[in-house]
Design an enzyme around this catalytic site. Structure first.
Site, PDB file in Angstrom:
ATOM      1  N   GLU A 272      -0.172  -1.210   5.735  1.00  0.00           N
ATOM      2  CA  GLU A 272       0.964  -0.799   6.578  1.00  0.00           C
ATOM      3  C   GLU A 272       0.952   0.704   6.816  1.00  0.00           C
ATOM      4  O   GLU A 272       1.279   1.166   7.913  1.00  0.00           O
ATOM      5  CB  GLU A 272       2.280  -1.229   5.926  1.00  0.00           C
ATOM      6  CG  GLU A 272       3.507  -1.041   6.805  1.00  0.00           C
ATOM      7  CD  GLU A 272       4.178   0.322   6.687  1.00  0.00           C
ATOM      8  OE1 GLU A 272       5.109   0.593   7.463  1.00  0.00           O
ATOM      9  OE2 GLU A 272       3.765   1.126   5.813  1.00  0.00           O
TER      10      GLU A 272
ATOM     11  N   ASP B 110       0.847  -1.190   0.000  1.00  0.00           N
ATOM     12  CA  ASP B 110       0.000   0.000   0.000  1.00  0.00           C
ATOM     13  C   ASP B 110       0.883   1.239   0.000  1.00  0.00           C
ATOM     14  O   ASP B 110       2.056   1.188   0.382  1.00  0.00           O
ATOM     15  CB  ASP B 110      -0.939   0.005   1.203  1.00  0.00           C
ATOM     16  CG  ASP B 110      -0.200   0.006   2.541  1.00  0.00           C
ATOM     17  OD1 ASP B 110       0.836  -0.687   2.650  1.00  0.00           O
ATOM     18  OD2 ASP B 110      -0.653   0.694   3.475  1.00  0.00           O
TER      19      ASP B 110
END
Length: 470
Positions: free
Chosen positions: A145, A79
């Site tokens: 994350e 991400d």
């Protein structure tokens, strides 16, 4: 081990890694929106002949090579943050460009470049028969994350592993592929997300003395939070600054690790209020505090420091100090609720898994940090690396907060790109770094010497504090 063959294989895959990285960048993947990039990674792993590829319930994508009992894992979060003000970018951050040296676009350094290098590093292991007997390789692209670092590994350890009959003790170590500016990183500070709420009483703004202004109370607290970050720790200082944890007087067991990692910090990152109108006294105010934690600090100690501030004590029951919780649904709809607590971790420099990376780097590339040199400082990697020790630590936080900080699974970092590129406009990464890292990843399993292991390679982690982490 034929290091020349490994270098040649990594160099031979540079164009493929570049193409793959650009394909990931072209699929916007902010936290909880990683579905398309997961499909892209899965397809690449399947094309390269991974022995198994799967997507877990949270949406992490996992590729397997080999079939042994012991696991060596490579972690890359897939991400990214958003692009911010589009006017700050000189080109489309999701289309970008490449030249002979660099790749431009959101996620190149932070940290889809690490995913590209890890996917091809494992491919080289298979090509050159470098996976040790009894070992399998786990290459994982983790989600969310940027929202909640380490939560993805909480899911892996507590949900995926039991479902597959895997014990976390089977994981020998994890290589984080976060950007390390050409260095090998053995730890970093932890962090917490703290909230302070203050109650007041509203009244008409024409007669403010009838009410109790929550914003004014918070103004006092804000100054004390600032003092906690900035003050010295000498005698006679009412609010001793966080620098105190570098002093053996205040941190006798962990001050040396704290000096390596750096002092803790705190800063007010958000402020909120409620009021019946712009013509009224505010009846509540809240702030968020970004708290970076060094060795020796625990969630209890950090919350208590805020509760002990003079202004917080002054307003007594009108103040509540708490820790945020994370419960945002992933792209699959799965929710894994957890505390917004991300523990500090650090390894011994001579730990077996750290030395495996050091030995690989020395054999393949030498004892100094390497990278692309360029006359244009915006494209030059070496001004960030030259003169810095090969073994160091991150400034920011990574999934290591869960991997090692929560679970004690040894973790070490080596990844393409630069910390300074993370979250910045006009993000780039360097093609040479992809080759450098893929080669090191390929060599590491064969150079890892489990007989070098001690009882606990972990020098500092949350399990050695009084935190009750479930």
């Amino acid at each position: 081990m034929d290091y020349e063959r490994i270098r040649a294989a990594a160099g031979g895959y540079q164009a493929d890694m570049t193409r793959f990285l650009r394909a990931m960048i072209a699929r916007p993947s902010e936290s909880c929106g990683e579905k398309e990039v997961v499909a892209c990674i899965r397809a690449e792993m399947e094309k390269l002949g991974y022995d198994g590829v799967e997507v877990d319930g949270l949406g992490n994508v996992i590729g397997w090579m080999g079939a042994g009992e012991k696991i060596i894992a490579f972690d890359s979060h897939i991400d990214t943050v958003g692009v911010g003000n589009r006017d700050n970018w000189t080109a489309d951050p999701y289309e970008g460009w490449e030249d002979a040296a660099v790749i431009y676009g959101r996620g190149g350094s932070d940290q889809e470049g690490g995913m590209a290098a890890a996917v091809y590093g494992a491919k080289i292991m298979k090509d050159l028969d470098l996976i040790p007997e009894g070992c399998r390789i786990m290459v994982v692209g983790t989600v969310q994350e940027e929202d909640c670092d380490g939560m993805c590994w909480q899911y892996l350890v507590n949900r995926l592993f039991p479902a597959k009959g895997i014990r976390k003790e089977q994981v020998e170590f994890v290589v984080s592929t976060e950007p390390t500016d050409g260095g090998i990183y053995r730890g970093h500070r932890g962090r917490m997300e703290i909230r302070v709420d203050v109650r007041g009483v509203s009244c008409h703004g024409s007669a403010p003395e009838r009410g109790d202004n929550a914003i004014y109370k918070m103004a006092d607290i804000l100054q004390d939070v600032r003092a906690l970050n900035e003050n010295p720790a000498g005698e006679g200082v009412e609010i001793k600054g966080l620098v105190k944890m570098l002093d053996p007087k205040y941190n006798p067991e962990h001050y040396e690790d704290a000096r390596f990692l750096g002092r803790g910090t705190c800063t007010t990152s958000e402020i909120f209020f409620t009021s019946p109108s712009r013509c009224a006294v505010a009846d509540s105010c809240a702030i968020s505090i970004d708290r970076r934690m060094t060795a020796g600090e625990t969630w209890d100690s950090c919350l208590q420091e805020i509760r002990d501030l003079p202004s917080v004590k002054k307003y007594g029951g009108d103040v509540k100090v708490s820790m945020y919780r994370y419960q945002r649904p992933s792209w699959t709809g799965e929710v894994y609720e957890t505390e917004c607590y991300f523990p500090t971790w650090i390894n011994r420099e001579n730990a077996a898994h750290v030395q495996a990376l050091v030995d690989a780097h020395h054999a393949l590339w030498g004892a100094e940090r390497i990278g692309h040199a360029d006359a244009d400082p915006a494209r030059d990697a070496m001004h960030l690396r030259k003169g810095r020790p090969l073994i160091d630590k991150w400034t920011f936080s990574t999934n290591g907060v869960a991997i090692q900080g929560r679970y004690g699974i040894p973790c070490v970092g080596f990844g393409p790109g630069a910390e300074s590129q993370a979250h910045a406009p006009n993000e780039i990464t360097w093609k040479q770094d992809l080759v450098t890292c893929a080669a090191v990843y390929a060599a590491v399993p064969g150079l890892y010497k489990p007989e070098r292991k001690t009882g606990d390679a972990v020098q500092y982690r949350a399990g050695r504090t009084d935190n009750d982490i479930r």
